[in-house]
Design an enzyme around this catalytic site. Structure first.
Site, PDB file in Angstrom:
ATOM      1  N   SER A  96       0.807  -1.211   0.000  1.00  0.00           N
ATOM      2  CA  SER A  96       0.000   0.000   0.000  1.00  0.00           C
ATOM      3  C   SER A  96       0.846   1.270   0.000  1.00  0.00           C
ATOM      4  O   SER A  96       0.353   2.346  -0.365  1.00  0.00           O
ATOM      5  CB  SER A  96      -0.939   0.010   1.204  1.00  0.00           C
ATOM      6  OG  SER A  96      -0.216  -0.144   2.411  1.00  0.00           O
ATOM      7  N   ASP A 156      -3.038   6.328  11.755  1.00  0.00           N
ATOM      8  CA  ASP A 156      -2.201   5.821  10.670  1.00  0.00           C
ATOM      9  C   ASP A 156      -0.929   6.644  10.628  1.00  0.00           C
ATOM     10  O   ASP A 156      -0.926   7.796  10.178  1.00  0.00           O
ATOM     11  CB  ASP A 156      -2.953   5.916   9.342  1.00  0.00           C
ATOM     12  CG  ASP A 156      -2.164   5.330   8.173  1.00  0.00           C
ATOM     13  OD1 ASP A 156      -0.996   4.947   8.370  1.00  0.00           O
ATOM     14  OD2 ASP A 156      -2.728   5.257   7.057  1.00  0.00           O
ATOM     15  N   HIS A 209       1.302   5.354   6.372  1.00  0.00           N
ATOM     16  CA  HIS A 209       1.045   5.932   5.053  1.00  0.00           C
ATOM     17  C   HIS A 209       1.239   7.449   5.106  1.00  0.00           C
ATOM     18  O   HIS A 209       1.510   8.019   6.158  1.00  0.00           O
ATOM     19  CB  HIS A 209      -0.371   5.570   4.600  1.00  0.00           C
ATOM     20  CG  HIS A 209      -0.591   4.096   4.465  1.00  0.00           C
ATOM     21  ND1 HIS A 209      -1.180   3.334   5.459  1.00  0.00           N
ATOM     22  CD2 HIS A 209      -0.274   3.225   3.466  1.00  0.00           C
ATOM     23  CE1 HIS A 209      -1.227   2.067   5.082  1.00  0.00           C
ATOM     24  NE2 HIS A 209      -0.681   1.968   3.881  1.00  0.00           N
TER      25      HIS A 209
END
Length: 626
Positions: free
Chosen positions: A348, A591, A594
Site C-alpha cells: 500500500s 495511521d 502511510h
C-alpha cells in the site's frame, strides 16, 4: 373603266393574276392608317415574346432539344458534366432569378434526367441531404430560386449515402446569410457552397403541394452546400474525438523537443548526484497539485478532506546537498512515457506513490476526460491491479498489489484445517501481467514487520516444506532472491528500466499501529538527525541482493529522507466516518505509516522523474504505436 384599268396596271407589265393580287394587297395597306399599323406590330412582337418565355420556363419534361437541355439541366459544380455545365448553370441562374421575381409564388421544376450525380424522383421518397442524417431544416426566411416552401421538413438520406459531414448533425434555419450551425457529433468543421443560393448546384424537385412536398438532393460525394454567405460553426468539444494526424504529430514533436531540452539541461548535473542525501526546505510554490483537486486520492490518504487543519506539511520540498532536483513537470513526463507502460508493484505504500503520480500527471492533461481507470474503478483498495490510461499519450500508469513480491499461499495441515503460508519460492501471481512493462517500480517491507512474519513460526514455505520457524531476515532474503531471479529471467534491460523503492519509515509513538501508537500531534519534520531511526536491516539485505543481480536495478533509497517527515502521516485524519468504537477513542486508531496526499510521495516521484531524465534514453525505442 379605261381609267381604272390603267390605275392598277403593273409597272413592269406583269401577268393578269399577279397584277390583281398585288393590287388587292396595296389597296388593303392603303386602307390601314399608320397608327393602327404600329399597334398591330407591337402586339405581334409581344405575343411572340410571351410565347417564347412560356416555352423557356415550362419545357417538356422529356424534351430532347439540345437547346433546352443545355439551358435547364443542372451542371455539376465540380465538373462532373463536362465543360458545358458551368455555362448552363449561369443561364439557369439568370432565368430563374427573372422568373422568381416575376412570379414569386411559383415553383420551378427541373428535369430529373441529369448526367452523373443526379438522383431521380421517386414517389414518396425522402429528401437526400448530403450534409447530415436527421438534419432538421426550419422554414426559409429569404426568397430564392428553387426555394423550399415554408414549414417544409426535409427528410434525411440513408446512413450509407452520407457524405463527409457526419451523422446526427442538426442545422439551423436557412436564413439570408445561410449560417448553418454544425451540431453535436459532427466531425466536419466547414461547409462549402455558392453565393446567395442554397443548394444552388443540386437537382431538386418540389411537388405541387408545397406543405407536404419532398425534395430530392444528389449524393454528397460530389456536391456540397453553398460557399459564399455561409458561416459554418465548429462542432462542440465533445464532438471532437481527436486532432488530425498532422496536428497530433506537430504537437508531439514540439513536446518531444521540450523534453530533449529538459534532458540536456539536467542530465550532467544529475548524473553523479546523490539524490537521497539532503534536507527538507520550505517552498511556497508547493505542493505540485492543489489539495482537493484530485478526486482519485483514496480517503485513507486525503487528510485535508478528512479535516486536517494544518497545511504547512504540504509546503516542503526535498533538496539534495550536491544538486537541485528538477520540479516534476507532468507534461514532460507524459511525453517521456508516451507509448509506454509505467508500473508500480508492491504494498500500500507503493499505492500511495502511484496515486501521487497519477494525480500529478492527470493535472497536467488539458482534457481530463481522456484520463481514466481502465476498468472504470474509482476506489483503489480492494482489487489486485489497477491501470490509469492517458489516452492522449497512449500510455498507462499501473499498480499491482503484491505486498511480499512472493505468493501468499494456503495449505491443509494433518487435521484437515487450512492455514496461511508464504511461498518464498514463487514470485507474485500478477508477474506475467507486468513483465513486459517499460518502467517498473517495486517495493516491499511493511508487511514483513507484522507479528506473523516477524515471528516466522509455521508460516514460511518452500516447495511442500513449511518451516516450523524461520528468521524473518532469512525469509526476506529468500523472497527477494526469488524476485531477483524472476527479474533476471523475464526483464530485458535494453527495453525496460527497473527500480526498487526502499523502506518508508513509520512514526508511531507509544505503540504500533494496532496498539495505540500515535503521531497526531506532529506538525513539523524532524530537524535533528540524531532522532532518526537506524538504517533498517532488511534494506541491507536488499542491497546485497541487488548487487548480485545481472539486471541493473536502480535503488530509490528514500528511507532516510522519509524518516524526517513525522509530520506527513494521516494520523487521526485517515477517514471521515468513524465507527462507534473509533469515536469513543479517536486517538487510539491512527495511521502513522502511510502519507497524506499531497505530501511526501510527491517527492519520491520527483526523484523518479530525475532518474528517468538521466536513464530513459538508454532504452531502445519500444514505444507502442497509437
Amino acid at each position: 373603266m379605261a381609267s381604272d384599268s390603267v390605275k392598277y396596271m403593273p409597272v413592269h407589265g406583269g401577268g393578269g393574276a399577279t397584277t390583281a393580287s398585288s393590287a388587292d394587297i396595296k389597296s388593303l395597306l392603303a386602307a390601314v392608317k399608320p397608327r393602327k399599323a404600329s399597334a398591330f406590330a407591337y402586339v405581334s412582337v409581344l405575343a411572340f415574346v410571351a410565347f417564347t418565355v412560356f416555352l423557356a420556363f415550362s419545357p417538356s419534361r422529356n424534351t430532347s432539344s439540345p437547346w433546352f437541355a443545355n439551358i435547364f439541366s443542372s451542371g455539376d459544380p465540380h465538373g462532373g458534366d463536362g465543360g458545358g455545365s458551368s455555362a448552363a448553370g449561369r443561364y439557369r441562374s439568370q432565368f430563374s432569378s427573372i422568373f422568381s421575381y416575376a412570379f414569386p409564388n411559383a415553383t420551378w421544376s427541373q428535369p430529373s434526367n441529369r448526367s452523373s450525380g443526379a438522383i431521380s424522383s421517386r414517389p414518396g421518397s425522402n429528401f437526400s441531404d448530403p450534409i447530415a442524417k436527421n438534419g432538421n431544416f426550419s422554414s426559409t426566411t429569404s426568397s430564392f430560386a428553387g426555394s423550399v416552401p415554408k414549414n417544409e421538413t426535409l427528410q434525411s438520406p440513408d446512413t450509407d449515402n452520407l457524405g463527409p459531414v457526419a451523422k446526427n448533425s442538426t442545422f439551423g434555419s436557412l436564413a439570408t446569410n445561410q449560417t448553418n450551425p454544425v451540431a453535436k457529433n459532427s466531425t466536419d468543421k466547414s461547409l462549402n457552397g455558392s453565393s446567395n443560393h442554397s443548394w444552388s448546384d443540386q437537382t431538386r424537385e418540389t411537388p405541387s403541394n408545397p406543405k407536404n412536398g419532398t425534395v430530392i438532393a444528389p449524393n454528397s460525394g460530389k456536391e456540397q452546400a453553398s460557399k459564399t454567405n455561409q458561416t459554418a460553426v465548429p462542432p462542440p468539444k465533445s464532438a471532437v474525438t481527436a486532432a488530425p494526424p498532422e496536428k497530433q504529430s506537430n504537437k508531439s514533436s514540439d513536446s518531444g523537443s521540450l523534453v530533449k531540452e529538459e534532458i540536456v539541461r539536467w542530465k550532467d548535473s544529475l548524473k553523479n548526484c546523490d539524490f537521497f542525501d539532503g534536507e527538507w526546505v520550505k517552498d511556497e510554490s508547493y505542493p505540485l497539485y492543489k489539495p482537493g483537486s484530485c478526486n482519485l486520492i483514496d480517503e485513507q490518504f486525503n487528510c485535508i478532506l478528512n479535516g486536517r487543519p494544518d497545511k504547512d506539511f504540504q509546503k516542503l520540498r526535498w533538496k539534495p546537498k550536491k544538486c537541485d532536483l528538477p520540479r516534476l513537470n507532468g507534461s514532460h513526463l507524459l511525453e517521456m512515457i508516451r507509448g509506454r507502460r509505467l508500473v508500480f508493484v508492491g504494498d500500500s505504500l507503493n499505492r500511495n506513490m502511484w496515486e501521487s503520480l497519477v494525480c500529478i500527471l492527470r493535472g497536467s492533461v488539458k482534457d481530463q476526460s481522456n484520463v481514466f481507470e481502465a476498468n472504470g474503478r474509482h476506489h483503489f483498495r480492494g482489487e489486485a491491479d489497477y491501470s490509469f490510461v492517458f489516452r492522449d499519450y497512449n500510455c498507462t500508469v499501473e499498480f499491482y498489489v503484491s505486498p511480499f513480491l512472493v505468493q501468499e499461499w494456503e495449505v491443509v495441515d494433518k487435521n484437515g484445517t487450512k492455514k496461511e503460508t508464504l511461498r518464498l519460492d514463487l514470485v507474485g501471481r500478477s508477474s506475467d501481467q507486468y513483465k513486459g512493462a517499460d518502467i517498473i517500480v517495486f517495493n516491499t517491507g511493511h508487511w514483513w514487520t507484522h507479528e506473523k512474519t516477524s515471528k516466522g513460526e509455521d508460516y514460511y514455505q518452500e516447495g511442500s516444506h513449511v518451516y516450523d520457524e524461520l528468521n524473518v531476515l532469512e525469509a526476506f532474503r529468500k523472497a527477494l532472491t526469488t524476485w531477483s531471479r524472476w527479474v533476471d529471467k523475464n526483464v530485458n534491460p535494453n527495453k525496460s528500466l527497473v527500480f526498487f523503492r526502499g523502506y518508508s519509515a513509520s512514526h508511531f509513538s507509544g505503540g504500533q499501529w494496532n496498539s495505540g501508537g500515535a503521531c497526531d500531534s506532529e506538525t513539523e519534520p524532524i530537524k535533528n538527525q540524531t532522532y532518526l531511526t537506524p538504517y533498517p536491516p532488511k534494506m541491507q539485505v536488499l542491497e546485497r541482493v541487488l548487487k548480485g543481480m545481472k539486471t541493473s536495478v536502480t535503488y530509490l533509497n528514500i528511507t532516510r529522507m522519509s524518516d524526517y517527515r513525522k509530520d506527513g502521516h494521516p494520523s487521526i485524519y485517515r477517514k471521515q466516518k468513524l465507527s462507534e468504537e473509533e469515536r469513543r477513542s479517536p486517538l487510539r486508531y491512527q495511521d502513522c505509516s502511510h502519507w497524506c496526499l499531497p505530501g511526501v510521495p510527491d517527492s519520491w516521484n520527483e526523484i523518479l522523474y530525475a532518474e528517468l531524465l538521466v536513464k530513459l534514453d538508454k532504452l531502445e525505442n519500444t514505444r507502442r504505436k497509437p
